[in-house]
Design a protein around this motif. Structure first.
Motif, PDB file in Angstrom:
ATOM      1  N   SER A 176       0.835  -1.201   0.000  1.00  7.73           N
ATOM      2  CA  SER A 176       0.000   0.000   0.000  1.00  7.73           C
ATOM      3  C   SER A 176       0.871   1.252   0.000  1.00  7.73           C
ATOM      4  O   SER A 176       1.941   1.259   0.582  1.00  7.73           O
ATOM      5  N   LYS A 177       0.372   2.293  -0.642  1.00  6.67           N
ATOM      6  CA  LYS A 177       0.974   3.617  -0.480  1.00  6.67           C
ATOM      7  C   LYS A 177       0.638   4.098   0.934  1.00  6.67           C
ATOM      8  O   LYS A 177      -0.228   3.522   1.591  1.00  6.67           O
ATOM      9  N   PRO A 178       1.307   5.136   1.397  1.00 10.63           N
ATOM     10  CA  PRO A 178       0.896   5.712   2.677  1.00 10.63           C
ATOM     11  C   PRO A 178      -0.550   6.221   2.558  1.00 10.63           C
ATOM     12  O   PRO A 178      -0.892   6.864   1.575  1.00 10.63           O
ATOM     13  N   ILE A 179      -1.402   5.900   3.536  1.00 13.40           N
ATOM     14  CA  ILE A 179      -2.831   6.229   3.483  1.00 13.40           C
ATOM     15  C   ILE A 179      -3.268   6.857   4.804  1.00 13.40           C
ATOM     16  O   ILE A 179      -2.540   6.767   5.804  1.00 13.40           O
ATOM     17  N   ASP A 180      -4.448   7.463   4.827  1.00 14.41           N
ATOM     18  CA  ASP A 180      -4.860   8.101   6.082  1.00 14.41           C
ATOM     19  C   ASP A 180      -5.206   7.055   7.145  1.00 14.41           C
ATOM     20  O   ASP A 180      -5.364   5.873   6.840  1.00 14.41           O
ATOM     21  N   GLY A 181      -5.302   7.520   8.383  1.00 12.45           N
ATOM     22  CA  GLY A 181      -5.470   6.621   9.523  1.00 12.45           C
ATOM     23  C   GLY A 181      -6.712   5.744   9.438  1.00 12.45           C
ATOM     24  O   GLY A 181      -6.678   4.572   9.825  1.00 12.45           O
TER      25      GLY A 181
END
Ligand code: C2E
Ligand code: MG
Ligand code: MG
Ligand code: MG
Length: 282
Positions: free
Chosen positions: A262-267
């Motif tokens: 995954s790419k960095p994503i929101d919490g």
């Protein structure tokens, strides 16, 4: 003709400098207000154990959306924050925000996820990091084992003694420590002996072409062995495809992080991913 060409070159050059300094001034002014204006966010990049496929943690990566400049990369604003004396405030915000998210994940039933934060050279020169971390762990009712602090090799060169005592204190508190971007920069193997690391993160520059480049493959195998011999968990960064994941599994690397997962994503999206996997594996 030569003269006019020279003149032209000069004007391009000077307008470059102008653009550069204008952007820099905008960045500087913008960054000073970014915290109060709520323009900073943390995104979370999942980390997975290769042995059982479990998502065990996430690295918090800072994002700045400036109303004037749009998205600005942390590679640009983190060094600037260090330079203009904002890194302690920014770093304190990162600690609290990451632990706030971790608390939310726990409220949602995810008990054992570890959140990692990145720490800058300057932050290891003052005691504010330690104070902020121990305060925030209490505030959000989290065990120190919920947090991992990532530091780079370069950083340790800069402020050796102070860094050492601060990292020891964090370790005593129960926070885990990772050496980031291992293998690039001023790598010194003695760091691995002198600082109390729990894990080692292989820089993504070795991973990027490992399925084609025999030398990179050999280097990774060697780093994994080195890490294991020293009792460290080894995490490969920048894993982008199945071939890389398979090779890293065969080598015995412990965990991966990268666009493949995954790419960095929101919490909230991170929470969804973890919950989804728990449901599937039950
Ligand atoms: P890092 O700690 O080594 O973080 C990994 C970087 O690699 C991140 O870039 C991430 O988005 C990127 N990345 C992850 N997976 C892949 C992949 O599969 N392929 C490729 N090509 N890239 C991948 P990002 O978010 O731009 O951050 C850059 C650097 O900025 C970080 O490197 C870290 O050193 C620094 N940074 C980010 N957030 C913070 C922060 O809150 N505090 C401090 N002090 N530094 C931060
Ligand atoms: Mg990192
Ligand atoms: Mg890294
Ligand atoms: Mg980096």
């Amino acid at each position: 003709h030569a003269k006019s060409k020279g003149k032209n070159t000069y004007s391009v050059f000077s307008s470059d400098i102008y653009r550069h300094s204008a952007r820099r001034m905008q960045l500087e002014i913008g960054l000073r207000h970014a915290l109060q204006r709520g323009e900073l966010r943390l995104h979370y990049q999942p980390q997975k154990f290769l042995a059982d496929g479990r998502l065990f943690g996430a690295e918090a990566l800072c994002r700045w959306y400036s109303h004037e400049l749009g998205d600005v990369s942390p590679s640009e604003f983190i060094p600037l924050a260090e330079e203009i004396g904002l890194i302690d405030d920014l770093g304190d915000w990162v600690v609290r925000e990451a632990l706030r998210s971790c608390r939310q994940w726990r409220e949602a039933g995810v008990e054992d996820v570890v959140v990692s934060i990145n720490v800058s050279p300057r932050q290891l020169r003052s005691d504010s990091l330690l104070t902020t971390i121990s305060g925030a762990l209490k505030e959000f009712r989290l065990p120190a084992s919920a947090l991992c602090v990532e530091v780079t090799e370069t950083l340790l060169m800069d402020s050796y003694d102070k860094a050492q005592s601060l990292l020891n204190s964090l370790r005593e508190l129960g926070v885990s420590l990772a050496i980031d971007d291992f293998g690039v920069g001023y790598s010194s193997l003695s760091y691995l002996k002198r600082f109390p690391f729990d894990s080692l993160k292989i820089d993504r520059s070795f991973v990027g072409d490992m399925e084609n480049n025999e030398d990179d493959h050999t280097l990774i195998r060697t780093i994994v062995q080195l890490g294991h011999n020293l009792g460290l968990k080894v995490v490969a960064e920048g894993v982008e495809n199945q071939a890389q994941q398979d090779l890293l599994t065969a080598i015995g690397c412990d965990a991966i992080q990268g666009y493949w997962l995954s790419k960095p994503i929101d919490g909230d999206s991170f929470l969804d991913l973890v919950v989804e996997q728990t449901v599937v594996s039950c």
